[in-house]
Design a protein around this motif. Structure first.
Motif, PDB file in Angstrom:
ATOM      1  N   ASP A   6      -3.930 -18.307 -10.651  1.00 40.34           N
ATOM      2  CA  ASP A   6      -3.776 -18.315 -12.196  1.00 40.34           C
ATOM      3  C   ASP A   6      -3.297 -17.250 -12.765  1.00 40.34           C
ATOM      4  O   ASP A   6      -4.113 -16.225 -12.740  1.00 40.34           O
ATOM      5  CB  ASP A   6      -4.876 -19.185 -12.972  1.00 40.34           C
ATOM      6  N   MET A  31       1.451 -25.599 -17.849  1.00 40.33           N
ATOM      7  CA  MET A  31       1.344 -24.746 -16.885  1.00 40.33           C
ATOM      8  C   MET A  31       2.695 -24.777 -16.173  1.00 40.33           C
ATOM      9  O   MET A  31       3.308 -25.749 -16.136  1.00 40.33           O
ATOM     10  CB  MET A  31       0.337 -25.467 -15.810  1.00 40.33           C
ATOM     11  N   ASP A  53     -11.095 -30.333 -14.220  1.00 36.60           N
ATOM     12  CA  ASP A  53     -11.613 -29.941 -12.706  1.00 36.60           C
ATOM     13  C   ASP A  53     -13.041 -29.423 -13.034  1.00 36.60           C
ATOM     14  O   ASP A  53     -13.898 -29.818 -12.025  1.00 36.60           O
ATOM     15  CB  ASP A  53     -10.842 -28.592 -12.541  1.00 36.60           C
ATOM     16  N   CYS A  98       0.318 -19.765 -10.929  1.00 38.21           N
ATOM     17  CA  CYS A  98       0.413 -20.767 -12.093  1.00 38.21           C
ATOM     18  C   CYS A  98       0.123 -20.029 -13.201  1.00 38.21           C
ATOM     19  O   CYS A  98      -0.871 -19.471 -13.547  1.00 38.21           O
ATOM     20  CB  CYS A  98      -0.506 -21.913 -11.766  1.00 38.21           C
ATOM     21  N   TYR A 135      -1.796 -33.333  -7.157  1.00 42.15           N
ATOM     22  CA  TYR A 135      -0.898 -32.552  -7.046  1.00 42.15           C
ATOM     23  C   TYR A 135      -0.463 -32.190  -5.633  1.00 42.15           C
ATOM     24  O   TYR A 135       0.858 -31.772  -5.693  1.00 42.15           O
ATOM     25  CB  TYR A 135      -1.536 -31.037  -7.764  1.00 42.15           C
ATOM     26  N   PRO A 149     -10.131 -21.523 -16.507  1.00 40.02           N
ATOM     27  CA  PRO A 149     -10.823 -22.472 -16.222  1.00 40.02           C
ATOM     28  C   PRO A 149     -12.031 -22.468 -15.540  1.00 40.02           C
ATOM     29  O   PRO A 149     -12.586 -23.501 -14.938  1.00 40.02           O
ATOM     30  CB  PRO A 149      -9.586 -22.978 -14.898  1.00 40.02           C
ATOM     31  N   LEU A 160      -3.652 -21.639  -6.050  1.00 48.86           N
ATOM     32  CA  LEU A 160      -2.871 -20.998  -6.743  1.00 48.86           C
ATOM     33  C   LEU A 160      -3.674 -19.870  -7.446  1.00 48.86           C
ATOM     34  O   LEU A 160      -4.585 -20.092  -7.801  1.00 48.86           O
ATOM     35  CB  LEU A 160      -2.276 -22.026  -7.784  1.00 48.86           C
ATOM     36  N   ASN A 196     -10.776 -24.999  -8.320  1.00 44.70           N
ATOM     37  CA  ASN A 196     -11.655 -24.946  -9.820  1.00 44.70           C
ATOM     38  C   ASN A 196     -12.889 -26.058  -9.624  1.00 44.70           C
ATOM     39  O   ASN A 196     -13.937 -25.638  -9.906  1.00 44.70           O
ATOM     40  CB  ASN A 196     -10.911 -25.433 -10.800  1.00 44.70           C
ATOM     41  N   THR A 242      -8.208 -25.673 -23.043  1.00 41.82           N
ATOM     42  CA  THR A 242      -8.665 -26.636 -22.113  1.00 41.82           C
ATOM     43  C   THR A 242      -8.203 -26.734 -20.808  1.00 41.82           C
ATOM     44  O   THR A 242      -8.281 -27.609 -20.107  1.00 41.82           O
ATOM     45  CB  THR A 242      -7.948 -28.189 -22.727  1.00 41.82           C
ATOM     46  N   VAL A 243      -7.600 -25.697 -20.361  1.00 37.36           N
ATOM     47  CA  VAL A 243      -7.361 -25.541 -19.105  1.00 37.36           C
ATOM     48  C   VAL A 243      -8.707 -25.772 -18.019  1.00 37.36           C
ATOM     49  O   VAL A 243      -9.727 -25.152 -18.209  1.00 37.36           O
ATOM     50  CB  VAL A 243      -6.725 -24.115 -18.545  1.00 37.36           C
ATOM     51  N   GLY A 244      -8.663 -26.522 -17.280  1.00 30.68           N
ATOM     52  CA  GLY A 244      -9.706 -26.495 -16.175  1.00 30.68           C
ATOM     53  C   GLY A 244     -10.607 -27.602 -16.524  1.00 30.68           C
ATOM     54  O   GLY A 244     -11.721 -27.722 -15.824  1.00 30.68           O
ATOM     55  N   GLY A 303      -7.168 -19.975  -8.732  1.00 31.95           N
ATOM     56  CA  GLY A 303      -7.096 -21.254  -9.378  1.00 31.95           C
ATOM     57  C   GLY A 303      -6.474 -22.537  -8.441  1.00 31.95           C
ATOM     58  O   GLY A 303      -7.020 -22.574  -7.148  1.00 31.95           O
ATOM     59  N   GLY A 304      -6.057 -23.379  -9.084  1.00 32.70           N
ATOM     60  CA  GLY A 304      -5.501 -24.464  -8.417  1.00 32.70           C
ATOM     61  C   GLY A 304      -6.623 -25.654  -8.760  1.00 32.70           C
ATOM     62  O   GLY A 304      -7.966 -25.230  -8.791  1.00 32.70           O
ATOM     63  N   SER A 305      -6.352 -26.788  -9.083  1.00 36.58           N
ATOM     64  CA  SER A 305      -7.235 -27.794  -9.540  1.00 36.58           C
ATOM     65  C   SER A 305      -8.547 -28.167  -8.510  1.00 36.58           C
ATOM     66  O   SER A 305      -9.637 -27.885  -9.160  1.00 36.58           O
ATOM     67  CB  SER A 305      -6.353 -29.214  -9.757  1.00 36.58           C
ATOM     68  N   ARG A 343      -3.119 -26.496 -22.974  1.00 35.60           N
ATOM     69  CA  ARG A 343      -2.414 -25.513 -21.737  1.00 35.60           C
ATOM     70  C   ARG A 343      -1.302 -26.149 -21.207  1.00 35.60           C
ATOM     71  O   ARG A 343      -1.116 -27.522 -21.027  1.00 35.60           O
ATOM     72  CB  ARG A 343      -3.682 -25.227 -20.714  1.00 35.60           C
TER      73      ARG A 343
HETATM   74  O1  LIG Z   1      -6.057 -27.762 -16.332  1.00 40.16           O
HETATM   75  C1  LIG Z   1      -5.847 -28.352 -15.480  1.00 40.16           C
HETATM   76  O2  LIG Z   1      -5.708 -29.604 -15.620  1.00 40.16           O
HETATM   77  C2  LIG Z   1      -5.956 -27.953 -14.244  1.00 40.16           C
HETATM   78  O3  LIG Z   1      -5.651 -28.722 -13.142  1.00 40.16           O
HETATM   79  C3  LIG Z   1      -6.223 -26.487 -13.937  1.00 40.16           C
HETATM   80  C4  LIG Z   1      -4.817 -25.822 -13.079  1.00 40.16           C
HETATM   81  O4  LIG Z   1      -4.353 -26.860 -12.185  1.00 40.16           O
HETATM   82  C5  LIG Z   1      -5.256 -24.790 -12.119  1.00 40.16           C
HETATM   83  O5  LIG Z   1      -6.167 -23.874 -12.745  1.00 40.16           O
HETATM   84  C6  LIG Z   1      -3.749 -24.209 -12.017  1.00 40.16           C
HETATM   85  O6  LIG Z   1      -4.005 -23.386 -10.915  1.00 40.16           O
END
Ligand SMILES: O=C(O)C(=O)C[C@H](O)[C@H](O)CO
Ligand SMILES: Nc1ncnc2c1ncn2[C@@H]1O[C@H](COP(=O)(O)OP(=O)(O)OP(=O)(O)O)[C@@H](O)[C@H]1O
Length: 338
Positions: free
Chosen positions: A22, A137, A286, A125, A168, A322, A20, A72, A281-283, A67-69, A135
């Motif tokens: 971000d 999403m 991850d 995202c 996910y 992230p 994804l 990251n 707190t995003v990422g 991005g994408g978990s 965060r």
């Molecule tokens: O903050 C989180 O929990 C994430 O998993 C980050 C996101 O999934 C990710 O960056 C979205 O693309």
């Protein structure tokens, strides 16, 4: 290859996830409320709804990242000094090319071919961060839902010590099959399997599948406090950790600023977090998993790996977005001996 020659494998981790782009924005609480979003969570939406949200944001303040978990997490591992491969599907479009180049620049081997026959765009995202650092999403999975079992590069997987699959992927049928394929092939090849629950609502929706995945495939489990509570339908975190110790030899349960619990061979150890001022707190989860995976594939004890994971995650929460910039490897020995 067999489990006996893990050390001779040249790549640490084979990550699989929703690829994804971000789009990061700082917003006030009202923005999340007014758009009826699930605060602190991940909401799946089509491009029209996501476009409506984007339309209401101040475009000059947006930032983009690949991005994408799981991606990251692979970046966190690479920034620790490890080597990662990433499987995720992008489209033949501008965002897809941006994604590919951004990931390669971060040192991640990434070559799942862009989808040719789908009209869907590269997944995106929109990450809305509020002043309390939480965060929210808004995800349009786009072409990432076409990641198929046949996209899993078994030859590459054979050279990895671990595979890492994000929960996910359960949101769409083909990526779910790709996840199972990754785990099945990992078992056949003696590659260890790590899995992250990703999201508390996912755990609720796919409880039976997740329990099956844990019992049949997982060598290592990553989850946060909400997710593990949903998994065991149990409020007490201590009791969740105890239950985890009965079904897993190694699990990491994160708990925000407090750090994490390491559940290993029936023992439960608290590993303290790093007190910092969080702005986004995003990422965090991850980055934590990236640090831990680096540690356990490069000779650290689980507690040292968790300390390094906590450190990387505490660094990520101090910046917007992230990901950290550049290598963090020079900090490793000081952090784990501290
Ligand atoms: O903050 C989180 O929990 C994430 O998993 C980050 C996101 O999934 C990710 O960056 C979205 O693309
Ligand atoms: N406010 C904070 N201060 C310091 N470290 C933090 C903070 N929040 C999170 N962390 C670090 O990040 C790790 C993961 O955080 P958390 O348990 O909230 O997972 P998560 O909910 O999966 O994160 P996210 O979904 O936001 O990526 C924690 O174990 C900790 O090391």
């Amino acid at each position: 290859m067999t489990e006996n020659n893990q050390d001779s494998r040249s790549v640490d981790v084979f990550g699989v996830g929703n690829a994804l782009v971000d789009i990061l924005a700082l917003v006030q609480d009202e923005f999340v409320l007014d758009h009826g979003l699930n605060r602190g969570g991940m909401t799946l939406m089509n491009s029209e709804t996501q476009g409506g949200i984007l339309h209401d944001l101040e475009h000059n303040s947006l930032q983009m990242r690949s991005g994408g978990s799981a991606a990251n997490t692979m970046i966190g591992l690479a920034q620790s000094g490890g080597k990662a491969y990433y499987s995720g599907k992008v489209a033949k479009d501008t965002n897809g090319e941006f994604y590919r180049q951004d990931l390669l620049a971060a040192g991640i081997d990434f070559n799942v071919h862009p989808a040719a026959e789908s009209n869907e765009p590269t997944g995106t995202c929109v990450v809305l961060t509020t002043p309390d650092a939480e965060r929210t999403m808004c995800t349009n999975l786009g072409v990432s839902t076409t990641l198929a079992a046949s996209d899993i590069d078994v030859d590459r997987l054979a050279h990895c010590k671990y595979s890492y699959v994000e929960g996910y992927l359960w949101d769409a049928p083909d990526p779910r099959k790709a996840s199972i394929e990754t785990m099945e092939q990992s078992k056949r090849l003696g590659v260890k399997v790590a899995f992250t629950f990703s999201d508390g609502f996912l755990v609720d929706r796919f409880a039976d599948d997740f329990h099956k995945v844990v019992s049949e495939y997982c060598d290592v489990i990553f989850c946060n406090a909400d997710e593990v509570r949903s998994f065991f339908k149990e409020e007490s975190l201590e009791e969740c950790a105890r239950k985890m110790s009965e079904i897993s030899d190694l699990a990491f349960i994160t708990n925000g600023e407090k750090g994490c619990m390491v559940v290993e061979n029936k023992q439960i150890v608290d590993v303290a977090g790093f007190p910092v001022k969080a702005i986004d707190t995003v990422g965090a989860g991850d980055a934590f998993a990236g640090g831990v995976l680096f540690g356990i594939t490069n000779g650290l004890s689980s507690a040292q790996a968790a300390r390094w994971g906590n450190f990387l995650a505490s660094s990520v929460v101090q910046i917007h977005g992230p990901r950290l910039e550049g290598s963090q490897a020079h900090l490793l020995s000081e952090v784990i001996s501290g």
